[in-house]
Design a protein around this motif. Structure first.
Motif, PDB file in Angstrom:
ATOM      1  N   ARG A 152      -4.882 107.825  14.991  1.00 55.33           N
ATOM      2  CA  ARG A 152      -3.517 107.807  14.475  1.00 55.33           C
ATOM      3  C   ARG A 152      -2.476 107.437  15.514  1.00 55.33           C
ATOM      4  O   ARG A 152      -1.541 106.694  15.206  1.00 55.33           O
ATOM      5  N   THR A 153      -2.626 107.936  16.722  1.00 55.11           N
ATOM      6  CA  THR A 153      -1.618 107.656  17.740  1.00 55.11           C
ATOM      7  C   THR A 153      -1.582 106.167  18.103  1.00 55.11           C
ATOM      8  O   THR A 153      -0.515 105.554  18.035  1.00 55.11           O
ATOM      9  N   PRO A 154      -2.740 105.551  18.469  1.00 53.85           N
ATOM     10  CA  PRO A 154      -2.668 104.108  18.737  1.00 53.85           C
ATOM     11  C   PRO A 154      -2.219 103.288  17.531  1.00 53.85           C
ATOM     12  O   PRO A 154      -1.492 102.303  17.696  1.00 53.85           O
ATOM     13  N   LEU A 155      -2.618 103.691  16.341  1.00 56.41           N
ATOM     14  CA  LEU A 155      -2.181 102.958  15.145  1.00 56.41           C
ATOM     15  C   LEU A 155      -0.676 103.062  14.965  1.00 56.41           C
ATOM     16  O   LEU A 155      -0.020 102.086  14.588  1.00 56.41           O
ATOM     17  N   LEU A 158       0.888 100.656  17.404  1.00 53.13           N
ATOM     18  CA  LEU A 158       0.697  99.281  16.936  1.00 53.13           C
ATOM     19  C   LEU A 158       1.666  98.957  15.801  1.00 53.13           C
ATOM     20  O   LEU A 158       2.324  97.917  15.788  1.00 53.13           O
ATOM     21  N   LYS A 159       1.761  99.881  14.848  1.00 54.67           N
ATOM     22  CA  LYS A 159       2.613  99.664  13.665  1.00 54.67           C
ATOM     23  C   LYS A 159       4.082  99.525  14.081  1.00 54.67           C
ATOM     24  O   LYS A 159       4.773  98.614  13.638  1.00 54.67           O
ATOM     25  N   THR A 160       4.525 100.442  14.956  1.00 56.72           N
ATOM     26  CA  THR A 160       5.924 100.403  15.386  1.00 56.72           C
ATOM     27  C   THR A 160       6.244  99.079  16.091  1.00 56.72           C
ATOM     28  O   THR A 160       7.253  98.434  15.813  1.00 56.72           O
ATOM     29  N   GLN A 161       5.346  98.691  16.995  1.00 58.15           N
ATOM     30  CA  GLN A 161       5.576  97.447  17.738  1.00 58.15           C
ATOM     31  C   GLN A 161       5.597  96.238  16.806  1.00 58.15           C
ATOM     32  O   GLN A 161       6.449  95.360  16.927  1.00 58.15           O
ATOM     33  N   LEU A 162       4.652  96.203  15.861  1.00 56.92           N
ATOM     34  CA  LEU A 162       4.583  95.065  14.939  1.00 56.92           C
ATOM     35  C   LEU A 162       5.791  95.026  14.017  1.00 56.92           C
ATOM     36  O   LEU A 162       6.285  93.947  13.676  1.00 56.92           O
ATOM     37  N   GLU A 163       6.283  96.198  13.611  1.00 58.18           N
ATOM     38  CA  GLU A 163       7.454  96.217  12.733  1.00 58.18           C
ATOM     39  C   GLU A 163       8.678  95.681  13.468  1.00 58.18           C
ATOM     40  O   GLU A 163       9.497  94.966  12.889  1.00 58.18           O
ATOM     41  N   TRP A 164       8.779  96.034  14.737  1.00 55.29           N
ATOM     42  CA  TRP A 164       9.901  95.508  15.533  1.00 55.29           C
ATOM     43  C   TRP A 164       9.791  93.991  15.656  1.00 55.29           C
ATOM     44  O   TRP A 164      10.742  93.259  15.460  1.00 55.29           O
TER      45      TRP A 164
ATOM     46  N   VAL B  11       3.091 103.315  24.219  1.00 50.24           N
ATOM     47  CA  VAL B  11       3.233 102.245  23.233  1.00 50.24           C
ATOM     48  C   VAL B  11       4.193 102.666  22.119  1.00 50.24           C
ATOM     49  O   VAL B  11       5.070 101.904  21.708  1.00 50.24           O
ATOM     50  N   ILE B  12       4.021 103.898  21.646  1.00 53.00           N
ATOM     51  CA  ILE B  12       4.918 104.396  20.588  1.00 53.00           C
ATOM     52  C   ILE B  12       6.342 104.521  21.136  1.00 53.00           C
ATOM     53  O   ILE B  12       7.308 104.097  20.499  1.00 53.00           O
ATOM     54  N   ALA B  13       6.462 105.116  22.332  1.00 56.53           N
ATOM     55  CA  ALA B  13       7.788 105.327  22.924  1.00 56.53           C
ATOM     56  C   ALA B  13       8.522 103.997  23.062  1.00 56.53           C
ATOM     57  O   ALA B  13       9.689 103.868  22.666  1.00 56.53           O
ATOM     58  N   ASP B  14       7.808 102.992  23.562  1.00 51.15           N
ATOM     59  CA  ASP B  14       8.418 101.676  23.743  1.00 51.15           C
ATOM     60  C   ASP B  14       8.819 101.084  22.390  1.00 51.15           C
ATOM     61  O   ASP B  14       9.904 100.530  22.233  1.00 51.15           O
ATOM     62  N   VAL B  29      14.249 107.781  26.731  1.00 50.30           N
ATOM     63  CA  VAL B  29      12.864 108.208  26.527  1.00 50.30           C
ATOM     64  C   VAL B  29      12.406 109.100  27.669  1.00 50.30           C
ATOM     65  O   VAL B  29      12.640 108.779  28.839  1.00 50.30           O
ATOM     66  N   VAL B  30      11.785 110.233  27.355  1.00 55.10           N
ATOM     67  CA  VAL B  30      11.065 111.006  28.381  1.00 55.10           C
ATOM     68  C   VAL B  30       9.652 111.255  27.860  1.00 55.10           C
ATOM     69  O   VAL B  30       9.424 111.256  26.654  1.00 55.10           O
ATOM     70  N   ASP B  31       8.699 111.422  28.787  1.00 53.61           N
ATOM     71  CA  ASP B  31       7.308 111.473  28.349  1.00 53.61           C
ATOM     72  C   ASP B  31       6.665 112.851  28.501  1.00 53.61           C
ATOM     73  O   ASP B  31       5.459 112.976  28.413  1.00 53.61           O
TER      74      ASP B  31
END
Lengths: 355, 230
Positions: A152-155, A158-164, B11-14, B29-31
């Motif tokens: 779930r975390t990598p997905l 991926l989803k957030t980046q692709l949506e942007w 990746v999500i944070a970015d 952002v902080v990690d």
């Protein structure tokens, strides 16, 4: 617990005793018949010849009686043995029937108190095997759930980046590529969520403690957003007829059930079709119904569509898990799931009746 | 709008940073939980906090608990990869305001962050979609430069729809927005207001989609033939 040996003995002991008794009585009668003739034995030659003839007659009578008795005894024994053995094997047949009606995932141990003493080692060996198999199944489910969580975390990243990326202006070829990647990611996310739902609806994961009073109509309301967009993309008229429908259940599982039923209807209804979601109380039972005017489900296939990995249409991108999840969730909630024809004999309607 | 994102997955944070920046938000952002806890000591650190639960060191629950214990009132949206009910309940009990399960749609996250900011902070002065703008201070609606003449209730309905962006709202919610005191207003009356609004903002580049039997959703026009419902 009853032993087969005891059972055989119970059936055989009576007739054997009876036959012995009959033999004894016969011997007694014959002896009584012979005794009075022993005293005047040497009276005359005429009498001697008479006695010899009588003795001959007696021997023949005894022989006939013995032959008859043997015949009757043989037939009776065969009958008794046949009856006793089939009677003795009845518990085995029960065992076979019990195992035969089980679904692949029904791995509860067999009840040893329902079989004879002699079969107990077999049953406990089988229970040992069932235990190992269900432990294996459980480990597999836990593993799947764990992997799905980890994905779930990598997905999400991926989803957030692709949506942007998709929201930015790009040359047509790049935009098309981004769209395809987004579609693939969505499918991966869906499959991952399906695996998690499946694991959660497993009876051994289902926790009574999670049950809470819920309003089905509110749960449907929460699910609407994503499906409005999905329906709009396909030009499907998605509508709702929601009446108060109070249930006791697991919030996440019931959302999965609602999501899968609506998703299934939208997926199999062609462009321009209609899908209607209803809930309410009918005849004192709370129900949820999802109806479409798509191709419907042939009566002959209505039983197997709820099995895992069954798809009526191989061209669809479904995982074949959606309806199996719906079935599992209905089952752990003690709800009845049925499928039938929609209004005017077109399409399909899936109904869940809560007890 | 100042947003604090606490997320250890880079990746999500970015991605969150990019998406929210594109929506005109300012993102920090902080990690890890300790850094977030430090930052949140200042009352004006952020207008909304987007907080992952599974953080190294101090987890998300603890960050919220400490924030609320200090009397901090900044709204918190929790993110989690687990959808266990315990997490949800625990998160909301600890003092978080909303909850989103990964993977989520960026639009959903942005909408929820906006809703939280609106609920806690000053109401937005100007709402806009397509060519339509609503000036909440003067209660005046405009399509480009043209002022649209709206009744009080029509205004309330349109404002409510616009506040929810491209999200579905039920007729019941609209009724409650118009009449917070539970006066009697039929669902039919809502339909009448909406059909009048459709005529008045027909050229605004936005459309009010009907969700049959449920409610409405404001969306950017042109909505092609898909919107068959009246």
């Amino acid at each position: 617990m009853i032993s087969i040996r005891l059972r055989l003995l119970k059936w055989l002991i009576g007739p054997i005793l009876l036959i012995n008794l009959a033999g004894g009585v016969l011997a007694y009668k014959l002896a009584a018949l012979a005794a009075p003739q022993a005293v005047p034995a040497a009276a005359s030659a005429q009498a001697a010849a008479d006695t010899a003839r009588k003795q001959e007659q007696l021997r023949q009578a005894v022989l006939r009686a013995l032959l008859l008795m043997e015949g009757v005894f043989a037939v009776a024994s065969m009958g008794l043995i046949w009856f006793s053995v089939s009677n003795g094997l009845r518990p085995l047949n029960r065992l076979r029937a019990d195992l035969g009606t089980r679904e692949a995932e029904e791995l509860a141990p067999l009840d040893p108190s329902r079989v004879p003493y002699e079969l107990e080692p077999v049953v406990s060996a089988m229970n040992g095997l069932l235990e190992k198999v269900s432990e294996g199944a459980r480990a597999r489910q836990d593993f799947l759930a764990n992997v799905a969580h980890q994905l779930r975390t990598p997905l999400a990243g991926l989803k957030t980046q692709l949506e942007w990326l998709g929201a930015r202006h790009a040359e047509p070829a790049t935009a098309q590529s981004v769209r395809l990647m987004q579609a693939a990611t969505e499918r991966m996310i869906r499959q991952t969520n399906q695996l998690l739902s499946l694991a959660r609806a497993e009876p051994h994961h289902f926790e009574k403690a999670r049950l809470e009073p819920l309003a089905l109509e509110a749960l449907v309301g929460e699910a609407i957003q994503q499906f409005v967009e999905q329906a709009a993309r396909k030009g499907i008229d998605l509508g709702f007829e929601l009446q108060p429908a109070p249930v006791t259940g697991d919030r996440f599982l019931l959302r999965d059930l609602i999501d899968n039923l609506i998703d299934n209807a939208l997926r199999y209804t062609p462009t321009g079709g209609t899908v209607t979601v209803r809930c309410g109380v009918a005849g004192e039972r709370v129900f949820l119904a999802v109806e479409d005017n798509g191709p419907g489900i042939p009566a002959a296939r209505r039983d197997d569509i709820f099995s895992r990995y069954v798809r009526l249409d191989d061209k669809s991108h479904g995982s074949g898990l959606g309806l199996a999840i719906v079935r599992d969730i209905a089952r752990v909630h003690g709800a009845a799931l049925t499928v039938g024809e929609g209004i005017a004999g077109r399409g399909a309607v899936f109904k869940v009746h809560f007890s | 709008m100042q947003i604090l994102v606490v997320e250890d997955d880079s990746v999500i944070a970015d991605g969150l940073c990019r998406v929210m920046t594109a929506q005109g938000m300012t993102v920090q952002v902080v990690d890890n939980g300790n850094a977030a806890d430090q930052l949140l000591q200042r009352a004006d650190a952020a207008e909304v906090v987007v907080l992952d639960i599974g953080l190294p060191g101090m987890d998300g629950f603890e960050v919220v608990r400490r924030l609320r214990a200090r009397g901090g009132r900044v709204p918190v949206l929790l993110l989690t990869a687990r959808d266990a009910i315990e997490d949800r309940v625990r998160g909301l009990e600890t003092g978080a305001d909303d909850y989103l399960v990964k993977p989520f749609a960026s639009a959903e996250l942005v909408a929820r962050v906006r809703a939280l900011a609106r609920r806690h902070g000053e109401p937005l002065a100007v709402l806009a979609m397509g060519e339509l703008t609503l000036d909440c201070a003067t209660r005046r609606a405009r399509v480009r430069d043209r002022v649209v003449d709206l009744s009080v209730r029509e205004w309330t309905v349109l404002e409510y729809l616009l506040q929810h962006g491209a999200r579905v709202v039920s007729k019941q919610q609209i009724i409650e927005a118009i009449l917070p005191w539970g006066d009697d207003l039929t669902l039919n009356a809502v339909e009448v207001y909406v059909s009048r609004l459709r005529l008045k903002i027909a050229d605004a580049g936005v459309a009010i989609r009907t969700i049959r039997g449920f409610g409405y959703m404001l969306e950017l026009a042109p909505a092609p033939a898909a919107d068959a419902a009246p």
